[in-house]
Design a protein around this motif. Structure first.
Motif, PDB file in Angstrom:
ATOM      1  N   GLN A 255       2.233  17.317  -0.195  1.00 50.52           N
ATOM      2  CA  GLN A 255       3.531  17.264  -0.874  1.00 50.52           C
ATOM      3  C   GLN A 255       4.494  16.368  -0.113  1.00 50.52           C
ATOM      4  OE1 GLN A 255       5.767  20.983  -1.032  1.00 50.52           O
ATOM      5  NE2 GLN A 255       6.576  20.438  -3.037  1.00 50.52           N
ATOM      6  N   ARG A 256       4.472  16.468   1.199  1.00 53.41           N
ATOM      7  CA  ARG A 256       5.330  15.612   2.022  1.00 53.41           C
ATOM      8  C   ARG A 256       5.008  14.142   1.814  1.00 53.41           C
ATOM      9  NH1 ARG A 256       5.857  12.903   6.622  1.00 53.41           N
ATOM     10  NH2 ARG A 256       3.626  12.977   7.077  1.00 53.41           N
ATOM     11  N   LEU A 257       3.732  13.851   1.537  1.00 53.15           N
ATOM     12  CA  LEU A 257       3.288  12.480   1.305  1.00 53.15           C
ATOM     13  C   LEU A 257       3.400  12.062  -0.165  1.00 53.15           C
ATOM     14  CD1 LEU A 257       0.084  12.571   3.538  1.00 53.15           C
ATOM     15  CD2 LEU A 257       2.242  11.417   4.075  1.00 53.15           C
ATOM     16  N   ASN A 258       3.984  12.957  -0.990  1.00 53.57           N
ATOM     17  CA  ASN A 258       4.163  12.677  -2.425  1.00 53.57           C
ATOM     18  C   ASN A 258       2.837  12.473  -3.155  1.00 53.57           C
ATOM     19  OD1 ASN A 258       7.071  12.695  -2.296  1.00 53.57           O
ATOM     20  ND2 ASN A 258       6.946  10.677  -1.322  1.00 53.57           N
ATOM     21  N   VAL A 259       1.838  13.237  -2.761  1.00 49.27           N
ATOM     22  CA  VAL A 259       0.529  13.173  -3.416  1.00 49.27           C
ATOM     23  C   VAL A 259       0.453  14.248  -4.495  1.00 49.27           C
ATOM     24  CG1 VAL A 259      -1.963  13.387  -3.091  1.00 49.27           C
ATOM     25  CG2 VAL A 259      -0.559  12.318  -1.313  1.00 49.27           C
ATOM     26  N   PRO A 260       0.172  13.881  -5.734  1.00 50.19           N
ATOM     27  CA  PRO A 260       0.059  14.890  -6.798  1.00 50.19           C
ATOM     28  C   PRO A 260      -1.197  15.731  -6.634  1.00 50.19           C
ATOM     29  CG  PRO A 260      -0.511  12.708  -7.635  1.00 50.19           C
ATOM     30  CD  PRO A 260       0.003  12.502  -6.242  1.00 50.19           C
ATOM     31  N   VAL A 261      -1.045  17.026  -6.816  1.00 51.09           N
ATOM     32  CA  VAL A 261      -2.159  17.967  -6.697  1.00 51.09           C
ATOM     33  C   VAL A 261      -2.199  18.808  -7.964  1.00 51.09           C
ATOM     34  CG1 VAL A 261      -3.080  19.923  -5.394  1.00 51.09           C
ATOM     35  CG2 VAL A 261      -1.956  18.045  -4.181  1.00 51.09           C
ATOM     36  N   GLN A 262      -3.399  19.028  -8.489  1.00 52.17           N
ATOM     37  CA  GLN A 262      -3.537  19.785  -9.719  1.00 52.17           C
ATOM     38  C   GLN A 262      -4.516  20.941  -9.514  1.00 52.17           C
ATOM     39  OE1 GLN A 262      -4.681  17.406 -13.062  1.00 52.17           O
ATOM     40  NE2 GLN A 262      -4.796  19.143 -14.475  1.00 52.17           N
ATOM     41  N   ARG A 263      -4.117  22.118  -9.969  1.00 54.42           N
ATOM     42  CA  ARG A 263      -4.997  23.285  -9.893  1.00 54.42           C
ATOM     43  C   ARG A 263      -6.153  23.112 -10.881  1.00 54.42           C
ATOM     44  NH1 ARG A 263      -4.391  28.177  -6.504  1.00 54.42           N
ATOM     45  NH2 ARG A 263      -6.164  29.401  -7.170  1.00 54.42           N
ATOM     46  N   ARG A 264      -7.357  23.375 -10.455  1.00 59.04           N
ATOM     47  CA  ARG A 264      -8.518  23.211 -11.331  1.00 59.04           C
ATOM     48  C   ARG A 264      -8.602  24.355 -12.349  1.00 59.04           C
ATOM     49  NH1 ARG A 264     -12.136  19.301  -9.630  1.00 59.04           N
ATOM     50  NH2 ARG A 264     -12.146  18.799  -7.375  1.00 59.04           N
TER      51      ARG A 264
ATOM     52  N   MET B 267       0.848  -1.198   0.000  1.00 62.61           N
ATOM     53  CA  MET B 267       0.000   0.000   0.000  1.00 62.61           C
ATOM     54  C   MET B 267       0.882   1.246   0.000  1.00 62.61           C
ATOM     55  SD  MET B 267      -2.878   1.123   2.808  1.00 62.61           S
ATOM     56  CE  MET B 267      -3.837  -0.365   2.482  1.00 62.61           C
ATOM     57  N   SER B 268       0.627   2.203  -0.905  1.00 66.08           N
ATOM     58  CA  SER B 268       1.445   3.396  -0.999  1.00 66.08           C
ATOM     59  C   SER B 268       1.115   4.348   0.132  1.00 66.08           C
ATOM     60  CB  SER B 268       1.208   4.103  -2.343  1.00 66.08           C
ATOM     61  OG  SER B 268      -0.105   4.589  -2.422  1.00 66.08           O
ATOM     62  N   GLU B 269       2.063   5.247   0.422  1.00 65.13           N
ATOM     63  CA  GLU B 269       1.878   6.171   1.543  1.00 65.13           C
ATOM     64  C   GLU B 269       0.740   7.147   1.280  1.00 65.13           C
ATOM     65  OE1 GLU B 269       4.542   8.964   4.521  1.00 65.13           O
ATOM     66  OE2 GLU B 269       5.337   8.386   2.574  1.00 65.13           O
ATOM     67  N   GLU B 270       0.405   7.379  -0.031  1.00 66.79           N
ATOM     68  CA  GLU B 270      -0.625   8.360  -0.333  1.00 66.79           C
ATOM     69  C   GLU B 270      -2.033   7.785  -0.253  1.00 66.79           C
ATOM     70  OE1 GLU B 270      -1.446   8.257  -5.065  1.00 66.79           O
ATOM     71  OE2 GLU B 270       0.351   9.318  -4.455  1.00 66.79           O
ATOM     72  N   SER B 271      -2.162   6.480  -0.013  1.00 64.72           N
ATOM     73  CA  SER B 271      -3.477   5.855  -0.091  1.00 64.72           C
ATOM     74  C   SER B 271      -4.396   6.291   1.033  1.00 64.72           C
ATOM     75  CB  SER B 271      -3.331   4.329  -0.080  1.00 64.72           C
ATOM     76  OG  SER B 271      -2.794   3.910   1.141  1.00 64.72           O
ATOM     77  N   SER B 272      -5.677   6.363   0.722  1.00 61.64           N
ATOM     78  CA  SER B 272      -6.735   6.581   1.712  1.00 61.64           C
ATOM     79  C   SER B 272      -6.499   7.812   2.581  1.00 61.64           C
ATOM     80  CB  SER B 272      -6.858   5.340   2.613  1.00 61.64           C
ATOM     81  OG  SER B 272      -7.079   4.184   1.854  1.00 61.64           O
ATOM     82  N   ILE B 273      -6.406   8.952   1.943  1.00 60.50           N
ATOM     83  CA  ILE B 273      -6.240  10.212   2.663  1.00 60.50           C
ATOM     84  C   ILE B 273      -7.592  10.915   2.731  1.00 60.50           C
ATOM     85  CG2 ILE B 273      -5.135  12.483   2.655  1.00 60.50           C
ATOM     86  CD1 ILE B 273      -2.802  11.175   1.132  1.00 60.50           C
ATOM     87  N   LEU B 274      -8.003  11.268   3.941  1.00 62.22           N
ATOM     88  CA  LEU B 274      -9.252  11.990   4.147  1.00 62.22           C
ATOM     89  C   LEU B 274      -8.938  13.404   4.628  1.00 62.22           C
ATOM     90  CD1 LEU B 274     -12.349  12.158   4.368  1.00 62.22           C
ATOM     91  CD2 LEU B 274     -12.153  11.160   6.667  1.00 62.22           C
ATOM     92  N   ILE B 275      -9.371  14.401   3.855  1.00 57.59           N
ATOM     93  CA  ILE B 275      -9.253  15.803   4.249  1.00 57.59           C
ATOM     94  C   ILE B 275     -10.640  16.234   4.692  1.00 57.59           C
ATOM     95  CG2 ILE B 275      -8.601  18.124   3.541  1.00 57.59           C
ATOM     96  CD1 ILE B 275      -6.916  16.833   1.314  1.00 57.59           C
TER      97      ILE B 275
ATOM     98  N   ARG C 186      -0.945   8.827   9.912  1.00 59.17           N
ATOM     99  CA  ARG C 186      -0.750  10.245  10.169  1.00 59.17           C
ATOM    100  C   ARG C 186      -2.087  10.914  10.468  1.00 59.17           C
ATOM    101  NH1 ARG C 186       2.433  14.562  11.545  1.00 59.17           N
ATOM    102  NH2 ARG C 186       2.459  16.227  10.002  1.00 59.17           N
ATOM    103  N   ILE C 187      -2.100  11.797  11.482  1.00 59.82           N
ATOM    104  CA  ILE C 187      -3.232  12.688  11.738  1.00 59.82           C
ATOM    105  C   ILE C 187      -2.665  14.100  11.847  1.00 59.82           C
ATOM    106  CG2 ILE C 187      -5.207  13.243  13.189  1.00 59.82           C
ATOM    107  CD1 ILE C 187      -5.067  10.491  14.411  1.00 59.82           C
ATOM    108  N   LEU C 188      -3.292  15.028  11.131  1.00 57.57           N
ATOM    109  CA  LEU C 188      -2.876  16.426  11.206  1.00 57.57           C
ATOM    110  C   LEU C 188      -4.111  17.289  11.411  1.00 57.57           C
ATOM    111  CD1 LEU C 188      -0.695  18.654  10.874  1.00 57.57           C
ATOM    112  CD2 LEU C 188      -1.271  18.691   8.431  1.00 57.57           C
ATOM    113  N   LEU C 189      -4.091  18.098  12.464  1.00 55.46           N
ATOM    114  CA  LEU C 189      -5.149  19.066  12.725  1.00 55.46           C
ATOM    115  C   LEU C 189      -4.654  20.445  12.308  1.00 55.46           C
ATOM    116  CD1 LEU C 189      -7.777  20.184  13.995  1.00 55.46           C
ATOM    117  CD2 LEU C 189      -6.590  20.141  16.219  1.00 55.46           C
TER     118      LEU C 189
END
Length: 205
Positions: free
Chosen positions: A155-164, A1-9, A117-120
């Motif tokens: 970014q720290r989790l190497n998750v790609p983000v794209q501006r809409r 399982m990759s580090e970016e998997s299952s991220i809930l914002i 990871r949990i971040l508030l």
């Protein structure tokens, strides 16, 4: 399982009580501005409390945006990490939803949830007791900083983000969309600002 998997914002809070709606308004703007891979879910959690439990259990990384009473000057943005998060969600409650979400975190861990990871991303509110009110300008001015904190974590989790390039669908009910909701607010003379005036009346009179 990759580090970016299952991220809930997850943005939580009550948009009916002024700065208490910070977390929801922040994830709304995040969702409107950025697109994420399928492994990332951006959610308006509102005040759902324990009903958010299955969503929390399903993620490996949880990023929470919320108005938090840190006892700091209004508009202060403070990041809290991992095992410290549940304590901050309940120590100085802005409203009952925080007690509910603290319970969600504790219950999820009791049921075997082991997040990476949990971040508030918490913002000190300026005004809460303004029923039907908008975010104060100071709080609005910090939304982009809160979003920047979320993007830095991704970014720290190497998750790609794209501006809409175009607007996305609304996260929550259309009637509560910020522009529509705030433009339709009655005047102070027409609507009570501190709650339902029927329950604030002097019934002994």
């Amino acid at each position: 399982m990759s580090e970016e998997s299952s991220i809930l914002i997850l943005g939580i809070g009550n948009v009916l009580w002024a700065d208490e709606g910070f977390g929801v308004r922040a994830v709304e703007r995040l969702h409107q501005q950025y697109a994420f891979p399928d492994t990332v879910t951006v959610m308006d959690g509102g005040t759902q409390g324990i009903f958010l439990l299955p969503h929390v259990q399903a993620c490996s990384t949880l990023i929470i945006l919320d108005a938090v009473d840190y006892g700091l000057p209004p508009g202060t943005l403070k990041l809290v990490e991992d095992d410290s998060v549940p304590a901050f969600m309940g120590a100085k409650k802005v409203s009952l939803h925080q007690a509910g979400f603290q319970e969600v975190l504790i219950t999820a861990k009791m049921l075997g949830w082991t997040p990476r990871r949990i971040l508030l991303v918490g913002l000190q509110p300026e005004m809460i007791e303004d029923y039907g009110g908008s975010l104060r300008p100071l709080i609005v001015s910090r939304i982009d900083d809160a979003i920047a904190a979320v993007l830095a974590e991704l970014q720290r989790l190497n998750v790609p983000v794209q501006r809409r390039d175009s607007a996305a669908e609304e996260l929550g009910p259309g009637a509560l969309e910020q522009r529509l909701y705030e433009s339709g607010r009655p005047s102070e003379n027409a609507a009570c600002r501190t709650g339902d005036e029927r329950f604030l009346s002097d019934w002994s009179a």
